[in-house]
Design a protein around this motif. Sequence first.
Motif, PDB file in Angstrom:
ATOM      1  N   ARG A  80       0.840  -1.209   0.000  1.00  0.00           N
ATOM      2  CA  ARG A  80       0.000   0.000   0.000  1.00  0.00           C
ATOM      3  C   ARG A  80       0.876   1.262   0.000  1.00  0.00           C
ATOM      4  O   ARG A  80       0.591   2.219  -0.728  1.00  0.00           O
ATOM      5  N   GLU A  81       1.937   1.247   0.796  1.00  0.00           N
ATOM      6  CA  GLU A  81       2.850   2.399   0.804  1.00  0.00           C
ATOM      7  C   GLU A  81       3.465   2.622  -0.569  1.00  0.00           C
ATOM      8  O   GLU A  81       3.572   3.769  -1.033  1.00  0.00           O
ATOM      9  N   ARG A  82       3.873   1.538  -1.226  1.00  0.00           N
ATOM     10  CA  ARG A  82       4.464   1.665  -2.553  1.00  0.00           C
ATOM     11  C   ARG A  82       3.447   2.188  -3.563  1.00  0.00           C
ATOM     12  O   ARG A  82       3.757   3.024  -4.411  1.00  0.00           O
ATOM     13  N   ALA A  83       2.203   1.677  -3.482  1.00  0.00           N
ATOM     14  CA  ALA A  83       1.151   2.120  -4.404  1.00  0.00           C
ATOM     15  C   ALA A  83       0.792   3.577  -4.170  1.00  0.00           C
ATOM     16  O   ALA A  83       0.568   4.334  -5.130  1.00  0.00           O
ATOM     17  N   GLU A  84       0.729   3.991  -2.919  1.00  0.00           N
ATOM     18  CA  GLU A  84       0.404   5.391  -2.625  1.00  0.00           C
ATOM     19  C   GLU A  84       1.517   6.317  -3.105  1.00  0.00           C
ATOM     20  O   GLU A  84       1.249   7.418  -3.613  1.00  0.00           O
ATOM     21  N   ALA A  85       2.764   5.885  -2.954  1.00  0.00           N
ATOM     22  CA  ALA A  85       3.877   6.694  -3.459  1.00  0.00           C
ATOM     23  C   ALA A  85       3.826   6.788  -4.981  1.00  0.00           C
ATOM     24  O   ALA A  85       4.058   7.861  -5.558  1.00  0.00           O
ATOM     25  N   ALA A  86       3.496   5.669  -5.639  1.00  0.00           N
ATOM     26  CA  ALA A  86       3.378   5.677  -7.099  1.00  0.00           C
ATOM     27  C   ALA A  86       2.209   6.552  -7.542  1.00  0.00           C
ATOM     28  O   ALA A  86       2.286   7.240  -8.565  1.00  0.00           O
ATOM     29  N   SER A  87       1.127   6.552  -6.777  1.00  0.00           N
ATOM     30  CA  SER A  87      -0.021   7.409  -7.084  1.00  0.00           C
ATOM     31  C   SER A  87       0.368   8.878  -7.013  1.00  0.00           C
ATOM     32  O   SER A  87       0.023   9.681  -7.890  1.00  0.00           O
ATOM     33  N   ALA A  88       1.090   9.247  -5.956  1.00  0.00           N
ATOM     34  CA  ALA A  88       1.510  10.641  -5.797  1.00  0.00           C
ATOM     35  C   ALA A  88       2.441  11.064  -6.928  1.00  0.00           C
ATOM     36  O   ALA A  88       2.375  12.194  -7.413  1.00  0.00           O
ATOM     37  N   HIS A  89       3.299  10.153  -7.350  1.00  0.00           N
ATOM     38  CA  HIS A  89       4.255  10.468  -8.407  1.00  0.00           C
ATOM     39  C   HIS A  89       3.588  10.607  -9.768  1.00  0.00           C
ATOM     40  O   HIS A  89       3.944  11.474 -10.577  1.00  0.00           O
ATOM     41  N   SER A  90       2.595   9.731 -10.030  1.00  0.00           N
ATOM     42  CA  SER A  90       1.958   9.704 -11.344  1.00  0.00           C
ATOM     43  C   SER A  90       0.745  10.622 -11.450  1.00  0.00           C
ATOM     44  O   SER A  90       0.313  10.945 -12.562  1.00  0.00           O
ATOM     45  N   GLY A  91       0.177  11.004 -10.306  1.00  0.00           N
ATOM     46  CA  GLY A  91      -1.048  11.792 -10.326  1.00  0.00           C
ATOM     47  C   GLY A  91      -2.285  10.977 -10.623  1.00  0.00           C
ATOM     48  O   GLY A  91      -3.361  11.523 -10.868  1.00  0.00           O
ATOM     49  N   LYS A  92      -2.156   9.627 -10.588  1.00  0.00           N
ATOM     50  CA  LYS A  92      -3.279   8.732 -10.830  1.00  0.00           C
ATOM     51  C   LYS A  92      -3.550   7.904  -9.582  1.00  0.00           C
ATOM     52  O   LYS A  92      -2.642   7.663  -8.783  1.00  0.00           O
ATOM     53  N   ASP A  93      -4.814   7.490  -9.397  1.00  0.00           N
ATOM     54  CA  ASP A  93      -5.152   6.598  -8.294  1.00  0.00           C
ATOM     55  C   ASP A  93      -4.732   5.179  -8.661  1.00  0.00           C
ATOM     56  O   ASP A  93      -5.258   4.592  -9.613  1.00  0.00           O
ATOM     57  N   LEU A  94      -3.780   4.627  -7.921  1.00  0.00           N
ATOM     58  CA  LEU A  94      -3.272   3.287  -8.179  1.00  0.00           C
ATOM     59  C   LEU A  94      -3.597   2.377  -7.002  1.00  0.00           C
ATOM     60  O   LEU A  94      -3.719   2.829  -5.858  1.00  0.00           O
ATOM     61  N   ASP A  95      -3.725   1.092  -7.290  1.00  0.00           N
ATOM     62  CA  ASP A  95      -4.165   0.121  -6.301  1.00  0.00           C
ATOM     63  C   ASP A  95      -3.094  -0.930  -6.038  1.00  0.00           C
ATOM     64  O   ASP A  95      -2.105  -1.041  -6.757  1.00  0.00           O
ATOM     65  N   VAL A  96      -3.329  -1.721  -4.993  1.00  0.00           N
ATOM     66  CA  VAL A  96      -2.526  -2.905  -4.707  1.00  0.00           C
ATOM     67  C   VAL A  96      -3.252  -4.113  -5.281  1.00  0.00           C
ATOM     68  O   VAL A  96      -4.429  -4.334  -5.000  1.00  0.00           O
ATOM     69  N   MET A  97      -2.543  -4.898  -6.090  1.00  0.00           N
ATOM     70  CA  MET A  97      -3.117  -6.101  -6.676  1.00  0.00           C
ATOM     71  C   MET A  97      -2.543  -7.325  -5.971  1.00  0.00           C
ATOM     72  O   MET A  97      -1.313  -7.487  -5.891  1.00  0.00           O
ATOM     73  N   LEU A  98      -3.418  -8.168  -5.442  1.00  0.00           N
ATOM     74  CA  LEU A  98      -2.996  -9.463  -4.905  1.00  0.00           C
ATOM     75  C   LEU A  98      -3.150 -10.472  -6.031  1.00  0.00           C
ATOM     76  O   LEU A  98      -4.274 -10.822  -6.404  1.00  0.00           O
ATOM     77  N   MET A  99      -2.032 -10.953  -6.586  1.00  0.00           N
ATOM     78  CA  MET A  99      -2.125 -11.817  -7.751  1.00  0.00           C
ATOM     79  C   MET A  99      -2.036 -13.298  -7.403  1.00  0.00           C
ATOM     80  O   MET A  99      -2.175 -14.150  -8.266  1.00  0.00           O
ATOM     81  N   GLY A 100      -1.801 -13.608  -6.155  1.00  0.00           N
ATOM     82  CA  GLY A 100      -1.799 -15.022  -5.790  1.00  0.00           C
ATOM     83  C   GLY A 100      -0.503 -15.434  -5.113  1.00  0.00           C
ATOM     84  O   GLY A 100       0.302 -14.590  -4.746  1.00  0.00           O
ATOM     85  N   GLY A 101      -0.364 -16.725  -4.977  1.00  0.00           N
ATOM     86  CA  GLY A 101      -1.304 -17.756  -5.396  1.00  0.00           C
ATOM     87  C   GLY A 101      -2.570 -17.800  -4.572  1.00  0.00           C
ATOM     88  O   GLY A 101      -2.894 -16.902  -3.778  1.00  0.00           O
ATOM     89  N   GLY A 102      -3.287 -18.906  -4.789  1.00  0.00           N
ATOM     90  CA  GLY A 102      -4.583 -19.073  -4.161  1.00  0.00           C
ATOM     91  C   GLY A 102      -4.547 -18.996  -2.649  1.00  0.00           C
ATOM     92  O   GLY A 102      -5.431 -18.396  -2.025  1.00  0.00           O
ATOM     93  N   ALA A 103      -3.525 -19.591  -2.030  1.00  0.00           N
ATOM     94  CA  ALA A 103      -3.445 -19.573  -0.568  1.00  0.00           C
ATOM     95  C   ALA A 103      -3.251 -18.154  -0.045  1.00  0.00           C
ATOM     96  O   ALA A 103      -3.819 -17.780   0.996  1.00  0.00           O
ATOM     97  N   THR A 104      -2.460 -17.351  -0.764  1.00  0.00           N
ATOM     98  CA  THR A 104      -2.229 -15.966  -0.341  1.00  0.00           C
ATOM     99  C   THR A 104      -3.519 -15.166  -0.416  1.00  0.00           C
ATOM    100  O   THR A 104      -3.866 -14.423   0.515  1.00  0.00           O
ATOM    101  N   ILE A 105      -4.258 -15.317  -1.514  1.00  0.00           N
ATOM    102  CA  ILE A 105      -5.519 -14.585  -1.640  1.00  0.00           C
ATOM    103  C   ILE A 105      -6.542 -15.098  -0.635  1.00  0.00           C
ATOM    104  O   ILE A 105      -7.266 -14.310  -0.010  1.00  0.00           O
ATOM    105  N   GLY A 106      -6.609 -16.405  -0.436  1.00  0.00           N
ATOM    106  CA  GLY A 106      -7.535 -16.944   0.564  1.00  0.00           C
ATOM    107  C   GLY A 106      -7.238 -16.422   1.955  1.00  0.00           C
ATOM    108  O   GLY A 106      -8.147 -16.054   2.712  1.00  0.00           O
TER     109      GLY A 106
END
Length: 204
Positions: free
Chosen positions: A124-150
């Motif tokens: 989240r900290e990395r995404a918020e820093a990237a948002s501030a730098h780009s001027g766009k609202d950016l998110d955190v994506m949990l891409m897996g695997g299945g156990a991590t998302i579960g």
Amino acid sequence: MTRIIADISISLDGFVTGPDPGPDNGLGTGGEALHTWAFSDDPDDRRLLREATARSGAVVLGRRLFDVVDGPNGWDDTTGYGAGEVGKPAFVVVTSSPPESVRLADLDWTFVATGLPDAVAAARERAEAASAHSGKDLDVMLMGGGATIGSALDAGLVDTLSLHLAPVLLGSGTPLFTGGTRRTLVRRGVTPTSTATHVTYDVL
């Protein structure tokens, strides 16, 4: 506002890999069918992939998935995150110990050994820093695997669940849902394409 989005492909019978997944067979036997949509020429598939990649300020993945994508048969210039779409977000790996070396050294890797909540917070900290730098609202994506998302769903760490429902029955493999905490989902969007049904839920 940065959202935590769990984004994963899944079979009709609830598996995110086929049977016998491993470092040299990351999606298991038959599991490649789950990601047909990500390499299709269907304009809606391409749009959804492009939009998800463009809004990724940081990506969280578990150690098993990292070992697959960073392995000798893992990602390359044509099969990396977003399958060739624009953007190279920061990657945060949940692990008990960092690897001694990284093959994909041109990507931005952070290894968190203090648990999934800390990994999500770091992303989240990395995404918020990237948002501030780009001027766009950016998110955190949990891409897996299945156990991590579960685990993230059970822990209440997920704001949005994005499922790419592939028209295949794998019979066995890695299930996404194995019980755990009850969650209420509110459907926010459905996009059927020639290769998958893409469904987005808010997680309450």
